[in-house]
Design a protein around this motif. Structure first.
Motif, PDB file in Angstrom:
ATOM      1  N   SER A   1       8.788   8.721   2.411  1.00 13.15           N
ATOM      2  CA  SER A   1       9.699   9.316   3.381  1.00 13.15           C
ATOM      3  C   SER A   1      10.844   8.347   3.664  1.00 13.15           C
ATOM      4  N   THR A   2      11.864   8.858   4.329  1.00 14.20           N
ATOM      5  CA  THR A   2      13.029   8.019   4.666  1.00 14.20           C
ATOM      6  C   THR A   2      12.611   6.814   5.511  1.00 14.20           C
ATOM      7  N   VAL A   3      11.735   7.058   6.483  1.00 12.65           N
ATOM      8  CA  VAL A   3      11.267   5.980   7.353  1.00 12.65           C
ATOM      9  C   VAL A   3      10.505   4.931   6.542  1.00 12.65           C
ATOM     10  N   GLN A   4       9.679   5.388   5.594  1.00  9.88           N
ATOM     11  CA  GLN A   4       8.912   4.460   4.776  1.00  9.88           C
ATOM     12  C   GLN A   4       9.829   3.617   3.890  1.00  9.88           C
ATOM     13  N   ILE A   5      10.850   4.248   3.317  1.00  8.72           N
ATOM     14  CA  ILE A   5      11.793   3.515   2.470  1.00  8.72           C
ATOM     15  C   ILE A   5      12.525   2.453   3.286  1.00  8.72           C
ATOM     16  N   LEU A   6      12.970   2.827   4.490  1.00 10.60           N
ATOM     17  CA  LEU A   6      13.650   1.866   5.368  1.00 10.60           C
ATOM     18  C   LEU A   6      12.711   0.728   5.749  1.00 10.60           C
ATOM     19  N   ALA A   7      11.439   1.066   5.997  1.00  8.59           N
ATOM     20  CA  ALA A   7      10.459   0.043   6.372  1.00  8.59           C
ATOM     21  C   ALA A   7      10.223  -0.929   5.216  1.00  8.59           C
ATOM     22  N   VAL A   8      10.132  -0.403   3.999  1.00  9.01           N
ATOM     23  CA  VAL A   8       9.935  -1.262   2.819  1.00  9.01           C
ATOM     24  C   VAL A   8      11.134  -2.185   2.639  1.00  9.01           C
ATOM     25  N   CYS A   9      12.334  -1.640   2.756  1.00  8.68           N
ATOM     26  CA  CYS A   9      13.545  -2.462   2.624  1.00  8.68           C
ATOM     27  C   CYS A   9      13.607  -3.537   3.712  1.00  8.68           C
ATOM     28  N   THR A  10      13.233  -3.154   4.931  1.00  5.17           N
ATOM     29  CA  THR A  10      13.218  -4.110   6.048  1.00  5.17           C
ATOM     30  C   THR A  10      12.229  -5.237   5.775  1.00  5.17           C
ATOM     31  N   ALA A  11      11.062  -4.884   5.254  1.00  7.27           N
ATOM     32  CA  ALA A  11      10.044  -5.889   4.948  1.00  7.27           C
ATOM     33  C   ALA A  11      10.506  -6.822   3.831  1.00  7.27           C
ATOM     34  N   LEU A  12      11.188  -6.280   2.823  1.00 13.59           N
ATOM     35  CA  LEU A  12      11.687  -7.108   1.725  1.00 13.59           C
ATOM     36  C   LEU A  12      12.741  -8.099   2.214  1.00 13.59           C
ATOM     37  N   ILE A  13      13.607  -7.626   3.110  1.00 15.03           N
ATOM     38  CA  ILE A  13      14.610  -8.522   3.703  1.00 15.03           C
ATOM     39  C   ILE A  13      13.906  -9.621   4.504  1.00 15.03           C
ATOM     40  N   GLY A  14      12.874  -9.217   5.255  1.00 19.36           N
ATOM     41  CA  GLY A  14      12.107 -10.185   6.024  1.00 19.36           C
ATOM     42  C   GLY A  14      11.437 -11.221   5.140  1.00 19.36           C
TER      43      GLY A  14
ATOM     44  N   ILE B   1       0.838  -1.204   0.000  1.00 12.98           N
ATOM     45  CA  ILE B   1       0.000   0.000   0.000  1.00 12.98           C
ATOM     46  C   ILE B   1       0.869   1.249   0.000  1.00 12.98           C
ATOM     47  N   THR B   2       1.945   1.232   0.772  1.00 13.30           N
ATOM     48  CA  THR B   2       2.877   2.364   0.811  1.00 13.30           C
ATOM     49  C   THR B   2       3.477   2.626  -0.561  1.00 13.30           C
ATOM     50  N   ILE B   3       3.889   1.558  -1.230  1.00 13.15           N
ATOM     51  CA  ILE B   3       4.477   1.690  -2.572  1.00 13.15           C
ATOM     52  C   ILE B   3       3.436   2.204  -3.559  1.00 13.15           C
ATOM     53  N   TYR B   4       2.216   1.671  -3.487  1.00 16.31           N
ATOM     54  CA  TYR B   4       1.136   2.084  -4.398  1.00 16.31           C
ATOM     55  C   TYR B   4       0.808   3.562  -4.229  1.00 16.31           C
ATOM     56  N   VAL B   5       0.668   4.007  -2.984  1.00 17.35           N
ATOM     57  CA  VAL B   5       0.332   5.409  -2.712  1.00 17.35           C
ATOM     58  C   VAL B   5       1.435   6.336  -3.218  1.00 17.35           C
TER      59      VAL B   5
ATOM     60  N   PRO C   1       4.445   7.088  10.129  1.00 18.13           N
ATOM     61  CA  PRO C   1       5.305   7.972   9.339  1.00 18.13           C
ATOM     62  C   PRO C   1       5.027   9.450   9.524  1.00 18.13           C
ATOM     63  N   LYS C   2       3.744   9.824   9.660  1.00 19.54           N
ATOM     64  CA  LYS C   2       3.408  11.242   9.746  1.00 19.54           C
ATOM     65  C   LYS C   2       3.968  11.879  11.012  1.00 19.54           C
ATOM     66  N   LYS C   3       3.843  11.147  12.112  1.00 20.38           N
ATOM     67  CA  LYS C   3       4.370  11.684  13.375  1.00 20.38           C
ATOM     68  C   LYS C   3       5.873  11.878  13.280  1.00 20.38           C
ATOM     69  N   ARG C   4       6.543  10.906  12.647  1.00 25.20           N
ATOM     70  CA  ARG C   4       7.994  10.978  12.551  1.00 25.20           C
ATOM     71  C   ARG C   4       8.414  12.108  11.604  1.00 25.20           C
ATOM     72  N   GLU C   5       7.636  12.315  10.529  1.00 30.35           N
ATOM     73  CA  GLU C   5       7.972  13.398   9.588  1.00 30.35           C
ATOM     74  C   GLU C   5       7.841  14.753  10.280  1.00 30.35           C
ATOM     75  N   LYS C   6       6.760  14.909  11.091  1.00 21.36           N
ATOM     76  CA  LYS C   6       6.581  16.170  11.802  1.00 21.36           C
ATOM     77  C   LYS C   6       7.716  16.409  12.789  1.00 21.36           C
ATOM     78  N   LEU C   7       8.161  15.335  13.436  1.00 22.28           N
ATOM     79  CA  LEU C   7       9.269  15.449  14.377  1.00 22.28           C
ATOM     80  C   LEU C   7      10.537  15.875  13.655  1.00 22.28           C
ATOM     81  N   ASN C   8      10.791  15.287  12.479  1.00 15.45           N
ATOM     82  CA  ASN C   8      11.976  15.644  11.686  1.00 15.45           C
ATOM     83  C   ASN C   8      11.929  17.105  11.253  1.00 15.45           C
ATOM     84  N   GLU C   9      10.699  17.567  10.877  1.00 14.44           N
ATOM     85  CA  GLU C   9      10.565  18.958  10.452  1.00 14.44           C
ATOM     86  C   GLU C   9      10.886  19.910  11.616  1.00 14.44           C
TER      87      GLU C   9
END
Length: 309
Positions: free
Chosen positions: A127-140, A114-118, A295-303
């Motif tokens: 976002s950076t967190v989303q990319i890391l999460a996708v990579c982590t899931a692919l490794i899993g 869903i993240t990739i589709y959106v 992701p949204k909470k983390r993006e706001k924190l980064n901003e």
């Protein structure tokens, strides 16, 4: 507020636990009887759909209003056949050819798709967190399929194929009915989706007979089948009900106990064994999904951090 929050926590934890239990129960059914995935699905979808629609009817909801607008009922039928029926069939067949834990983890991979589709639809990089999460899931997923060795893949080609269909099915199941759910409510759409999906499957499987089930199954196996259907339906209702008291983020995180419950039950009841890398892969997938819910909470924190610096 505290009481309602505790109620929400109890509902989501109970729902996730029951859903995690239902997978091993279905696996046990297939290994101890000649019950087919299609016959089980017919009973499951029609009975669960009838229960949900019956509940809404007695709650004085206008359940037949959805059929007045062709644009709505066409989308409901598409959701029922491709989303509800497709996702459920792929999930149960994955259990049938592999095991309950594997099927649950493939299902859990849905939020990654869903993240990739959106991101593709919005033409915007995740976002950076989303990319890391996708990579982590692919490794899993790699560890889950191979147990750490590509030369000795632990899942059959059919299990991998059905697992991928499970991911795609649950992705479609989540994305497609968004506008319908906003208009009519989750229970209404899911109830009709289950009922129609079961009827469609029944039409294309005319050899099915409810009367034959008790005759071909022992009383104990028949009881387990009904119990598995009831548990699956109750778990969904508890999940939906918890959203009244908790945020979607909290429910998503807490629902991650599903694979753990399925794993514990499978190892203790079904004597299933899993490789170390497979368990690590499952942990990676669950971790990725947990991060994708925030992701949204983390993006706001980064901003905020960037503004301060």
């Amino acid at each position: 507020m505290k009481t309602s929050r505790y109620l929400g926590l109890l509902m989501i934890i109970s729902g996730a636990t029951l859903w995690g239990l239902s997978g091993p129960m279905i696996q046990w059914l297939f290994s101890h009887s000649d019950l087919t995935s299609i016959n089980f699905l017919i009973v499951r979808l029609i009975s669960a759909g009838s229960i949900i629609l019956g509940y809404l009817f007695f709650a004085k909801k206008k359940i037949f209003m959805v059929w007045k607008d062709p644009r709505d009922w066409i989308q409901i039928v598409i959701f029922a056949v491709i989303g509800m029926l497709g996702a459920q069939y792929a999930f149960i067949e994955t259990i049938n050819v592999s095991n309950a834990v594997t099927a649950t983890l493939f299902q859990f991979f849905g939020p990654v798709l869903i993240t990739i589709y959106v991101a593709i639809q919005n033409k915007k990089l995740p976002s950076t967190v989303q990319i890391l999460a996708v990579c982590t899931a692919l490794i899993g997923l790699f560890f889950l399929i191979t147990n750490g060795s590509i030369e000795n893949i632990v899942l059959s080609n059919r299990a991998i194929f059905l697992g991928v269909l499970t991911m795609l099915g649950f992705t479609f199941y989540t994305l497609h009915p968004a506008s319908l759910i906003k208009k009519w409510g989750t229970l209404m759409i899911v109830g009709w989706g289950m009922f129609i999906g079961g009827i469609v499957l029944l039409i294309f499987n005319q050899n099915f007979s409810v009367q034959l089930l008790p005759n071909t199954l022992t009383n104990y196996i028949f009881f387990i089948m009904i119990l598995a259907i009831a548990i699956g339906t109750i778990s969904f209702l508890l999940y939906i009900g918890s959203l009244k008291y908790l945020s979607p983020t909290e429910t998503s995180i807490l629902s991650s106990i599903e694979p753990f419950v399925a794993g514990i039950v499978s190892m203790t009841w079904l004597n299933e064994s899993f490789g170390v890398y497979q368990m690590v892969g499952g942990a990676f997938i669950i971790t990725a999904v947990i991060f994708l819910t925030m992701p949204k909470k983390r993006e706001k924190l980064n901003e905020k951090i960037k503004m301060v610096s």
